[in-house]
Design an enzyme around this catalytic site. Sequence first.
Site, PDB file in Angstrom:
ATOM      1  N   LYS A 144     -10.313  -1.165  10.626  1.00 22.68           N
ATOM      2  CA  LYS A 144     -10.468  -2.283   9.693  1.00 22.68           C
ATOM      3  C   LYS A 144     -10.814  -3.559  10.441  1.00 22.68           C
ATOM      4  CE  LYS A 144      -7.140  -0.515   6.310  1.00 22.68           C
ATOM      5  NZ  LYS A 144      -7.961   0.147   5.288  1.00 22.68           N
ATOM      6  N   CYS A 175      -4.835   2.430  -3.655  1.00 22.96           N
ATOM      7  CA  CYS A 175      -3.583   2.964  -3.089  1.00 22.96           C
ATOM      8  C   CYS A 175      -2.410   2.027  -3.322  1.00 22.96           C
ATOM      9  CB  CYS A 175      -3.715   3.261  -1.587  1.00 22.96           C
ATOM     10  SG  CYS A 175      -4.857   4.570  -1.239  1.00 22.96           S
ATOM     11  N   HIS A 223       0.867  -1.177   0.000  1.00 21.81           N
ATOM     12  CA  HIS A 223       0.000   0.000   0.000  1.00 21.81           C
ATOM     13  C   HIS A 223       0.906   1.230   0.000  1.00 21.81           C
ATOM     14  CE1 HIS A 223      -2.857   2.925   1.755  1.00 21.81           C
ATOM     15  NE2 HIS A 223      -3.826   2.093   1.456  1.00 21.81           N
ATOM     16  N   GLN A 263      -4.515  -5.516   6.832  1.00 16.85           N
ATOM     17  CA  GLN A 263      -5.496  -6.455   6.264  1.00 16.85           C
ATOM     18  C   GLN A 263      -5.501  -7.794   6.995  1.00 16.85           C
ATOM     19  OE1 GLN A 263      -7.742  -5.532   4.169  1.00 16.85           O
ATOM     20  NE2 GLN A 263      -6.832  -3.514   3.913  1.00 16.85           N
ATOM     21  N   ASP A 270       3.083  -4.688   8.112  1.00 13.31           N
ATOM     22  CA  ASP A 270       1.847  -3.909   7.993  1.00 13.31           C
ATOM     23  C   ASP A 270       0.692  -4.905   8.098  1.00 13.31           C
ATOM     24  OD1 ASP A 270      -0.501  -2.890   6.933  1.00 13.31           O
ATOM     25  OD2 ASP A 270       0.414  -2.077   5.117  1.00 13.31           O
TER      26      ASP A 270
END
Lengths: 143, 412
Positions: free
Chosen positions: B232, B370, B129, B209, B206
Amino acid sequence: MKTINQLQDEIISEFALLEGDTEMTLFYIMELGEKLEPMKEADKTDDNLVKGCQSKVWLTARLENDRVWFSADSNTAITKGLVSLLVRIFNGQTPDDIIHADLYFISKIGMERFIGTQRSNGFAAMVKQIKLYALALKTKQEV
Amino acid sequence: MNPASVTALNVDEIRKQFPVLNRKVNGKPLIYFDNAATSQKPISVIEALAEYYRNYNANIHRGIHTLAEEATKAYEHTREQARAFINAASPREIIFVRGVTEGINLVAASYGRAFLRNNDEVIISGLEHHSNIVPWQLICGQTGAKLKVIPVSESGEIDLEAFTRLLSSRTRIVAVNHASNSLGTINPIKEIIRLAHGAGAVVLIDGAQAGAHLPIDVQELDCDFYCLSSHKMYGPTGTGILYGKSHLLEKMPPYQGGGEMIKEVTFEKTTWNDLPYKFEAGTPNIADVIAFGKAMEFIRQTGRDVIEQHEQALLRYATEKVGSLPGVRLIGTAPQKVSVLSFVVDGIHPFDVGQLLDARGIAVRTGHHCTQPLMDRYGIEGTVRASFAVYNTFAEVDALTEGVRRVINFMR
């Protein structure tokens, strides 16, 4: 020659037949886009892109017999339909009428989603570009 | 087999906890498939926010009155919940940030500025991202370090062999996502972390997700930094966590200066507060942090394995149904994916597909998500992305399939 407002009212009554159904409205907008006079491939340059649109919109204008004529295209079907409505309204109008036009049809056809939100910037940007072209052509005309 | 029978989850009961799912969009019941952008919130989260402001709003940590104590206790309780959620060794290793973006920026600015030198290297992957690209570009620009990118295969997987070739004695930081937001690919982060450590680099994951979908055990992974965004994972916007190994966080300079992060201030010299407060300058986002705790509780109570099983069943079903429509091409076909279905339709712009689905009450995301470099990798401008959460149903997937079929029939 119909006035800008006569053309807007004509569009509003056409869309009224769709009874506010969003999907049918979008389908109809795309159909109208398909009927848009094809734009010359050579005119689809970065210089002719309307800035601020999420999808690509190319727009050019020329002056003929003191009237403004537009040519446009887009890489998305819905945006092409929207720009075709603008071309229909503004083609053959005088620069002054275009500069001073008040566009009220878009919310009346249930497509206010394209105004004033993130997606709208597209529509607002197209209208702004059309008015800028009219202003530029008017200036040229007066020189 | 009825696809619903393969899942142990009572989706109807889950859906009752999410008020927004009752609303209509363009006259149709909302079908929310934009969960990779942000998930909807259960009533427990919404009520925790109101409850804080209604009953015990106070600034935390230094107040001696009852409200301040209650607010501090609730805030620190979320820290402990977050620690348990990712199995960190200590709550000192949990720093509250605005979300993954701020977490990555914090590490890039603080660790990066302190430890990156001219010609050092930072490795990211082609699946990242923009949030896991741009902070590294910025710090590389400031320090003279170089940014290297692990290539991605046609199926959307990180090329591990290429990664081993990129690793060298110059590698200082490796930053990759746990799962890709555009394609859903679950990356082999344990292997990536092991290889990076072998080269002497630290690793940031990261987890944007992953938080709502995958079990996370930072000690087992042995990652050095891990970032999560509350919004999220059924929690409020504006908060999230940065996990960092304490020995690393201790040697990092503060990211921002202000209240809370100091021990003593004189005009000559200021000393820093202990972890984690050294990195929490200013009044934090108290209400959202407290409500974030309720979101993690929701995930824990529902059961991460149950959620994963349900979402994987939805993904398989949607992959089969949408994937077999004429002209549909799936983008990202890795064998291990979180519940993200990204696709393009031949000759139809994703924007048109998204608008027409919205007309039927179906919320999907369209565009580059993104991840412009990744879209360039596939030679496309963007995709249509449907991403599934615990409250989604097989009937909703049927509606999506039908919606896409209508678009295709109309436009082709």
